[in-house]
Design a protein around this motif. Sequence first.
Motif, short mmCIF file in Angstrom:
data_model
loop_
_atom_site.label_atom_id
_atom_site.label_comp_id
_atom_site.label_asym_id
_atom_site.label_seq_id
_atom_site.Cartn_x
_atom_site.Cartn_y
_atom_site.Cartn_z
N SER A 161 0.80 -1.23 0.00
CA SER A 161 0.00 0.00 0.00
C SER A 161 0.83 1.28 0.00
N ASN A 162 2.10 1.17 0.33
CA ASN A 162 2.95 2.36 0.45
C ASN A 162 4.02 2.32 -0.64
N PRO A 163 3.93 3.19 -1.64
CA PRO A 163 4.92 3.15 -2.73
C PRO A 163 6.34 3.46 -2.27
N ALA A 164 6.50 4.07 -1.09
CA ALA A 164 7.85 4.39 -0.59
C ALA A 164 8.55 3.15 -0.03
N ILE A 165 7.79 2.10 0.28
CA ILE A 165 8.37 0.86 0.81
C ILE A 165 8.35 -0.16 -0.32
N GLY A 166 9.39 -0.14 -1.13
CA GLY A 166 9.44 -1.03 -2.28
C GLY A 166 10.19 -2.32 -2.03
N ASN A 167 11.08 -2.32 -1.05
CA ASN A 167 11.87 -3.52 -0.75
C ASN A 167 12.29 -3.49 0.71
#
Length: 256
Positions: A161-167
Amino acid sequence: MDAMKSRLRDLYEGESDRAHRFRYGLLVFDVATILFIVVSSFMPRAPLVEGLDVLIGVAVLTDFVARFAISRHRWRELLRPTTWADIAALVSFLAPIVGEGAGFLRIMRTLRLLRTYQLLDRLRSDSDFFRRNEEVILAATNLAVFVFVMTGLVYATQHRSNPAIGNYVDALYFTVTSLTTTGYGDITLSGTSGRLISVVVMLCGVTLFLRLAQVLFRPNKVRHPCPACALQRHEPDAVHCKACGTVLCIPDEGAY
């Protein structure tokens, strides 16, 4: 069945050389498992990785069943956080099809590190380095375990849900910046659950970080219980207990 339980209890709780080697082996296995979790987090979900997940899961399940079988208080065992952490890790290892997010529950396995008193006692008797730096090692281990667990939780709850947490690195970066109160602001967690996770990271993380700093910078002392008043920490060259004056017999390094 009773003979099997007796052999297992000797391995997990006994004082024989074989039991000590077995518990050291479990420690090595736990550390290797954590390294695998971290390394595999940067790899695509390939059949090889999932196969290794299942193999590790079978080993963890075997260990869990053995410890539960020899437990004298099984219901009390179920109330321990480390037991539920092992169950969460088991589910994620043995069910790779649940996906990468839930798979990060594997990191809960870190909660078992250095948690058995037999292992701690053995490390104290076997390693002069551990004896001299026990509090630092335990404080650093507690902090590292917290960082790993919170990083896994952040990734598992936010990466969809959070694009800032990609990996995993993004989750680790957020955890460390929050823990140190640096708070660059380039990554934030949205929603009520995200804010609650941030609060836990900041409050608990800062506490563990300060604990590590405390044991790093305070005067060096040795752990040796006073036979009269049970005061634990003394100066390395102390002859008398500073609390009650009892004569101490603190062994120096040459006595080990």
